[in-house]
Design a protein around this motif. Structure first.
Motif, PDB file in Angstrom:
ATOM      1  N   ARG A 181       2.632   1.063  -0.399  1.00  0.00           N
ATOM      2  CA  ARG A 181       3.664   0.639  -1.337  1.00  0.00           C
ATOM      3  C   ARG A 181       4.586   1.794  -1.729  1.00  0.00           C
ATOM      4  O   ARG A 181       5.818   1.655  -1.702  1.00  0.00           O
ATOM      5  CB  ARG A 181       3.008   0.049  -2.590  1.00  0.00           C
ATOM      6  CG  ARG A 181       4.005  -0.431  -3.638  1.00  0.00           C
ATOM      7  CD  ARG A 181       3.327  -0.947  -4.888  1.00  0.00           C
ATOM      8  NE  ARG A 181       2.564   0.105  -5.570  1.00  0.00           N
ATOM      9  CZ  ARG A 181       2.142   0.013  -6.833  1.00  0.00           C
ATOM     10  NH1 ARG A 181       2.391  -1.085  -7.525  1.00  0.00           N
ATOM     11  NH2 ARG A 181       1.454   0.985  -7.386  1.00  0.00           N
ATOM     12  N   SER A 260       5.867  -4.874  -6.600  1.00  0.00           N
ATOM     13  CA  SER A 260       4.589  -5.565  -6.745  1.00  0.00           C
ATOM     14  C   SER A 260       4.798  -6.964  -7.318  1.00  0.00           C
ATOM     15  O   SER A 260       4.146  -7.925  -6.892  1.00  0.00           O
ATOM     16  CB  SER A 260       3.648  -4.763  -7.657  1.00  0.00           C
ATOM     17  OG  SER A 260       3.256  -3.559  -7.045  1.00  0.00           O
ATOM     18  N   LYS A 261       5.694  -7.092  -8.279  1.00  0.00           N
ATOM     19  CA  LYS A 261       5.979  -8.409  -8.864  1.00  0.00           C
ATOM     20  C   LYS A 261       6.600  -9.340  -7.835  1.00  0.00           C
ATOM     21  O   LYS A 261       6.285 -10.542  -7.797  1.00  0.00           O
ATOM     22  CB  LYS A 261       6.905  -8.250 -10.073  1.00  0.00           C
ATOM     23  CG  LYS A 261       6.257  -7.587 -11.272  1.00  0.00           C
ATOM     24  CD  LYS A 261       7.258  -7.430 -12.414  1.00  0.00           C
ATOM     25  CE  LYS A 261       6.623  -6.742 -13.614  1.00  0.00           C
ATOM     26  NZ  LYS A 261       7.611  -6.552 -14.711  1.00  0.00           N
ATOM     27  N   HIS A 264       3.829 -10.450  -5.504  1.00  0.00           N
ATOM     28  CA  HIS A 264       2.930 -11.365  -6.214  1.00  0.00           C
ATOM     29  C   HIS A 264       3.557 -12.756  -6.311  1.00  0.00           C
ATOM     30  O   HIS A 264       2.870 -13.769  -6.111  1.00  0.00           O
ATOM     31  CB  HIS A 264       2.637 -10.820  -7.610  1.00  0.00           C
ATOM     32  CG  HIS A 264       1.771 -11.725  -8.440  1.00  0.00           C
ATOM     33  ND1 HIS A 264       0.419 -11.870  -8.211  1.00  0.00           N
ATOM     34  CD2 HIS A 264       2.067 -12.552  -9.488  1.00  0.00           C
ATOM     35  CE1 HIS A 264      -0.085 -12.733  -9.084  1.00  0.00           C
ATOM     36  NE2 HIS A 264       0.894 -13.152  -9.854  1.00  0.00           N
ATOM     37  N   ALA A 267       3.373 -14.426  -2.929  1.00  0.00           N
ATOM     38  CA  ALA A 267       2.000 -14.859  -2.654  1.00  0.00           C
ATOM     39  C   ALA A 267       1.660 -16.134  -3.405  1.00  0.00           C
ATOM     40  O   ALA A 267       1.021 -17.043  -2.847  1.00  0.00           O
ATOM     41  CB  ALA A 267       1.027 -13.741  -3.030  1.00  0.00           C
ATOM     42  N   SER A 276      -1.104  -9.025  -1.019  1.00  0.00           N
ATOM     43  CA  SER A 276      -0.616  -7.968  -1.904  1.00  0.00           C
ATOM     44  C   SER A 276       0.301  -7.028  -1.127  1.00  0.00           C
ATOM     45  O   SER A 276       0.540  -7.210   0.073  1.00  0.00           O
ATOM     46  CB  SER A 276      -1.789  -7.184  -2.491  1.00  0.00           C
ATOM     47  OG  SER A 276      -2.405  -6.386  -1.481  1.00  0.00           O
ATOM     48  N   THR A 277       0.798  -6.007  -1.814  1.00  0.00           N
ATOM     49  CA  THR A 277       1.694  -5.044  -1.165  1.00  0.00           C
ATOM     50  C   THR A 277       0.976  -4.256  -0.075  1.00  0.00           C
ATOM     51  O   THR A 277       1.633  -3.678   0.796  1.00  0.00           O
ATOM     52  CB  THR A 277       2.255  -4.055  -2.201  1.00  0.00           C
ATOM     53  OG1 THR A 277       1.166  -3.409  -2.877  1.00  0.00           O
ATOM     54  CG2 THR A 277       3.125  -4.776  -3.216  1.00  0.00           C
ATOM     55  N   HIS A 278      -0.338  -4.203  -0.095  1.00  0.00           N
ATOM     56  CA  HIS A 278      -1.096  -3.439   0.895  1.00  0.00           C
ATOM     57  C   HIS A 278      -1.536  -4.306   2.076  1.00  0.00           C
ATOM     58  O   HIS A 278      -2.009  -3.776   3.083  1.00  0.00           O
ATOM     59  CB  HIS A 278      -2.329  -2.822   0.239  1.00  0.00           C
ATOM     60  CG  HIS A 278      -2.721  -1.488   0.810  1.00  0.00           C
ATOM     61  ND1 HIS A 278      -1.894  -0.389   0.817  1.00  0.00           N
ATOM     62  CD2 HIS A 278      -3.866  -1.082   1.417  1.00  0.00           C
ATOM     63  CE1 HIS A 278      -2.506   0.634   1.370  1.00  0.00           C
ATOM     64  NE2 HIS A 278      -3.697   0.245   1.768  1.00  0.00           N
ATOM     65  N   THR A 279      -1.386  -5.625   1.953  1.00  0.00           N
ATOM     66  CA  THR A 279      -1.880  -6.526   2.996  1.00  0.00           C
ATOM     67  C   THR A 279      -1.165  -6.310   4.318  1.00  0.00           C
ATOM     68  O   THR A 279      -1.776  -6.365   5.390  1.00  0.00           O
ATOM     69  CB  THR A 279      -1.732  -7.989   2.545  1.00  0.00           C
ATOM     70  OG1 THR A 279      -2.450  -8.190   1.325  1.00  0.00           O
ATOM     71  CG2 THR A 279      -2.279  -8.939   3.604  1.00  0.00           C
TER      72      THR A 279
END
Length: 349
Positions: A181, A260-261, A264, A267, A276-279
């Motif tokens: 991220r 991140s928002k 989210h 998603a 998530s941002t790491h997916t």
């Protein structure tokens, strides 16, 4: 400077403030310093509540703190559906809480204010695996990173296709280059090399402070060209690549929290709450493994110091393993039938 105003519990602990200011003077990343400050403030609050002097805390005192973390009500509810869910913090979160506490006691030992670290790093256990193993104060659970199924990924793509060009490009780059991220949000216009379709991930934005250059795909290059034209309507100045388009701060650098928002919301709209941002990073590295990339090549691409970190990210799904097993069994079956047929006819295979 260390934000004593935000964490007033720090004011009563001089050695903690000295250590945190030292880290600040040494140039530790602001997010790292904030995480250490928050973790120590939480530990000091527990010490004050229990009447424990943190400078003389024993291993038993640390164990009591861990017990409190394990029993703390979880925001996910009280139903235990997994080993590290339900009441109490997750295993990984407890590990994160203990890191600044352990490092602070390392500092006290180095300064001669303590003889031993009550948290410690575990003891060497010989003859267990290759070269022994380490058993820490709290056993570390190794769980596989979650990646979406094909149907879940398609649902994410369907929602993303309706997003503004910036968000579509960020997801595409996050997957193409397996970016974290902070690496993604910190990209600058001069980090890009459109002629060779590569981007530079600067050392100061990476987790291990190692710079790397990674490629991106042609379709992502098309999105990038479209976004750069759109970005020019917000700002023509060189600098952060991704800019805010909100009414409050148009043209300002996009923050980690805003991104991140956005992810989210995507998603939730796609019905894939685990995304998530790491997916995208997990998915990219797993796809590289599926394509047959060697482990060291994937580690270089991901920016890992060693392949042990890469193995935590890469995993084949149960379906992948089932397919491999099926193909292997078909080969073995054909080989056995061939030999059985040859034995029946008296011919060598």
């Amino acid at each position: 400077m260390v934000p004593e105003e935000k964490w007033p519990v720090l004011l009563g602990h001089e050695q903690v403030l000295i250590w945190l200011r030292m880290l600040d003077d040494l140039g530790r990343a602001p997010r790292t310093l904030d995480a250490y400050t928050r973790g120590l403030a939480e530990f000091l609050s527990a010490c004050d509540r229990d009447g424990v002097d943190p400078l003389t805390a024993t291993r038993a005192d640390i164990a009591g703190y861990v017990r409190e973390l394990r029993q703390r009500p979880s925001r996910r509810g009280g139903n235990v559906v997994a080993l590290d869910s339900g009441a109490g913090l997750a295993n990984a979160t407890i590990q994160q809480r203990l890191v600044p506490v352990r490092l602070f006691y390392d500092f006290l030992v180095e300064e001669g204010l303590r003889q031993a670290n009550p948290v410690g790093r575990g003891r060497h256990t010989p003859n267990r695996g290759r070269g022994g193993s380490e058993r820490g104060l709290v056993p570390r659970l190794r769980t596989l990173p979650w990646i979406p199924s094909d149907d879940q990924w398609n649902a994410i793509l369907l929602v993303t296709s309706k997003e503004r060009i910036r968000n579509r490009l960020m997801l595409a780059l996050g997957y193409d280059a397996a970016l974290r991220r902070e690496e993604l949000c910190s990209l600058r216009t001069d980090d890009l090399d459109p002629a060779h379709r590569t981007l530079r991930v600067r050392a100061e934005t990476t987790k291990n402070r190692r710079e790397r250059v990674v490629p991106y795909s042609a379709p992502t290059g098309v999105l990038l060209s479209q976004y750069l034209a759109h970005r020019a309507t917000l700002s023509r100045a060189r600098g952060p690549l991704f800019l805010s388009e909100s009414r409050r701060n148009p043209g300002q650098p996009l923050t980690l929290w805003t991104w991140s928002k956005v992810v989210h919301r995507i998603a939730q709209d796609a019905g894939v709450p685990g995304f998530s941002t790491h997916t995208t990073r997990h998915l990219c590295l797993t796809d590289l493994a599926r394509m047959g990339w060697e482990l060291h090549a994937i580690a270089t691409f991901a920016g890992h110091r060693n392949t042990d970190s890469t193995l935590d990210y890469i995993h084949l799904s149960g379906r992948d393993l089932a397919d491999k097993l099926s193909r292997g069994m078909k080969h073995i079956h054909a080989w056995r039938v061939e030999h059985l047929t040859a034995a029946d006819t008296g011919l060598a295979p």
